[in-house]
Motif scaffolding. Structure first.
Motif, PDB file in Angstrom:
ATOM      1  N   ASP A  62       0.840  -1.190   0.000  1.00 41.92           N
ATOM      2  CA  ASP A  62       0.000   0.000   0.000  1.00 41.92           C
ATOM      3  C   ASP A  62       0.879   1.245   0.000  1.00 41.92           C
ATOM      4  N   THR A  83      -1.590   4.569   3.861  1.00 41.02           N
ATOM      5  CA  THR A  83      -3.001   4.808   3.592  1.00 41.02           C
ATOM      6  C   THR A  83      -3.724   3.481   3.489  1.00 41.02           C
ATOM      7  N   ALA A  84      -4.664   3.242   4.391  1.00 41.21           N
ATOM      8  CA  ALA A  84      -5.459   2.008   4.348  1.00 41.21           C
ATOM      9  C   ALA A  84      -6.358   2.039   3.115  1.00 41.21           C
ATOM     10  N   ASP A 126      -9.014   0.360   2.281  1.00 39.71           N
ATOM     11  CA  ASP A 126     -10.449   0.157   2.472  1.00 39.71           C
ATOM     12  C   ASP A 126     -11.192   1.465   2.706  1.00 39.71           C
ATOM     13  N   ASP A 127     -10.702   2.277   3.631  1.00 36.75           N
ATOM     14  CA  ASP A 127     -11.415   3.514   3.965  1.00 36.75           C
ATOM     15  C   ASP A 127     -10.611   4.776   3.677  1.00 36.75           C
ATOM     16  N   ARG A 128      -9.455   4.631   3.024  1.00 35.13           N
ATOM     17  CA  ARG A 128      -8.610   5.754   2.628  1.00 35.13           C
ATOM     18  C   ARG A 128      -8.281   6.659   3.811  1.00 35.13           C
ATOM     19  N   THR A 129      -7.921   6.055   4.925  1.00 36.10           N
ATOM     20  CA  THR A 129      -7.470   6.809   6.089  1.00 36.10           C
ATOM     21  C   THR A 129      -5.995   6.515   6.328  1.00 36.10           C
ATOM     22  N   ARG A 143      -2.890   5.610   8.643  1.00 36.81           N
ATOM     23  CA  ARG A 143      -2.587   4.939   9.904  1.00 36.81           C
ATOM     24  C   ARG A 143      -1.093   5.097  10.182  1.00 36.81           C
ATOM     25  N   THR A 155      -4.460  11.794   3.756  1.00 32.35           N
ATOM     26  CA  THR A 155      -4.124  10.880   2.653  1.00 32.35           C
ATOM     27  C   THR A 155      -3.347  11.615   1.562  1.00 32.35           C
TER      28      THR A 155
END
Length: 455
Positions: A112, A152-153, A155-158, A160, A181
């Motif tokens: 990612d 950036t995850a 799935d939810d574009r946040t 971490r 992001t």
């Protein structure tokens, strides 16, 4: 009448005695430049540039993760490194939760978009807070961090953020931060045109294409033995000089000692009288080490902190010098490019460093051709005329680098990191910094990798 005369004479003698005492105490040669501190250190006039802990803590490399198993690495002082790090330093991190290392699929996360900040050793969180905006948190305030991973995850574009404990089995996630992001995406864009790396099965990154690094010759200046003697001893006049064989000179005041290798210009200062009571906080010891160097030789260049990695050297700290983007790694033949201090309860017990240092404002000549085996020789020739020269060298990559690893790393030894470094060699008033690959092995040892005997 006689009694009055005797009293007057006695008063005059007392006054003369006080005046003489004043001149003896406050007008002795050198009395204005040497003061004994509470800790027994010598607070002499600064003889080198000062630094702060904030400028001595930074990642030794920055890994940018892209899609499709693509990665690139940026090193200190590069434009991309500076841009990304400035963004991260402006962000704040707080509200930490503790997780086991196995709770996340890091191989998946590696694919990612993200950025990894890699530190050469575990940095105490209490010190890291001085470089990054980390809100104090009792959960991991007493831990040390050797890696920070922001991604950036999908799935939810946040975004971490994970802080890896140097112990190797715990990570801390910051659940309250203000990175966006877009910040991670901009970092990925900067990495899109960088040198492509592949992640190997044994856990290090291998460049797919050659890296260009400068082979440089720099003029040297030197601290003198007399300077360090005046700087380190409360009463330099009371020191004894012992000349040993092999070019070693020892100066001692029966309490402290200064050992100087006159051939390599390397010094070792020892003060065996460290206090046995009081707190022995690691972060406080580091700050004491920084203050000590500020007062006793200074920082002639860019340095980074490296903490001890075992229980036997937990109070030993190394400050590694950088030239531009890469660290200078000493050899058996030439100790140069680092300082080592041992600190107990805020008192420095040992202090090692080179008395040679890079000239402050060298004249520099750049060339754009790849360096040949004669590059170092031509650089030396120019340096002899008062110039500092730089030539570019291609560091091998891909299959050629893998073959070097196969033939030069002993069987049974596992590489955990691979980095470009400078290997120094001493010339006549100059130091030649040759870029080479250095492998860090699982047992903590390191080894230079050379493409040919000429390197």
């Amino acid at each position: 009448m006689k009694e009055k005369m005797k009293s007057g004479l006695l008063a005059a003698l007392i006054l003369v005695s006080l005046v003489q005492s004043y001149f003896l105490i406050y007008r002795m040669p050198g009395a204005d430049s040497v003061v004994n501190s509470e800790a027994g250190y010598v607070q002499a006039e600064d003889i080198g540039p000062r630094s702060s802990i904030e400028s001595l803590i930074f990642p030794d490399k920055m890994i940018v993760h892209l899609a499709n198993s693509r990665h690139t690495i940026f090193y200190p002082s590069s434009t991309e490194y500076t841009t990304i790090y400035d963004t991260i330093r402006k962000a704040s991190f707080g509200q930490f939760r503790r997780l086991s290392l196995q709770s996340m699929d890091w191989n998946q996360i590696r694919n990612d978009e993200g950025v990894e900040l890699m530190f050469g050793s575990g940095i105490p969180v209490s010190l890291l807070e001085r470089s990054l905006k980390i809100n104090p948190d009792s959960l991991f305030e007493g831990d040390a961090v050797n890696r920070i991973w922001l991604y950036t995850a999908p799935d939810d574009r946040t975004v971490r953020a994970f802080f890896f404990s140097a112990s190797g089995d715990v990570v801390y996630e910051a659940t309250d931060m203000d990175l966006r992001t877009e910040d991670i995406s901009r970092s990925a864009l900067l990495g899109a045109n960088g040198v492509s790396y592949q992640y190997t099965s044994t856990g290090y990154y291998l460049p797919r294409t050659a890296i260009t690094a400068p082979n440089v010759t720099l003029t040297l200046d030197s601290l003198t033995t007399e300077q360090m003697q005046r700087n380190l001893f409360f009463d330099p006049g009371a020191t004894r000089n012992i000349n040993e064989e092999n070019g070693i000179e020892i100066y001692t005041d029966s309490k402290r000692s200064l050992q100087v290798d006159t051939r390599q210009r390397w010094m070792i200062y020892t003060d065996p009288t460290a206090p046995t009571s009081g707190t022995n906080n690691v972060s406080d010891n580091v700050l004491s080490a920084v203050d000590f160097v500020n007062q006793h030789g200074g920082w002639p260049g860019m340095y980074t902190l490296s903490m001890g990695t075992s229980s036997s050297d937990k109070n030993g700290f190394v400050f590694r010098q950088y030239y531009r983007s890469y660290p200078i790694m000493e050899t058996d033949a030439f100790k140069f490019g680092y300082m080592r201090l041992g600190v107990e309860r805020n008192t420095v017990s040992t202090y090692e460093r080179s008395m040679l240092y890079l000239a402050a404002n060298p004249t520099q000549t750049e060339t754009t051709s790849a360096a040949s085996s004669s590059g170092a020789a031509s650089a030396n020739g120019a340096a002899g005329q008062g110039n500092t020269t730089t030539q570019l060298r291609q560091l091998p990559a891909g299959q050629q680098l893998l073959q070097m690893i196969k033939t030069q790393i002993p069987v049974g030894k596992q590489i955990i990191d691979l980095s470009p470094v400078y290997r120094p060699s001493l010339g006549n008033g100059v130091v030649v910094l040759t870029p080479v690959w250095m492998a860090k092995l699982q047992d903590g040892s390191t080894q230079f990798l050379t493409a040919s005997a000429s390197q």
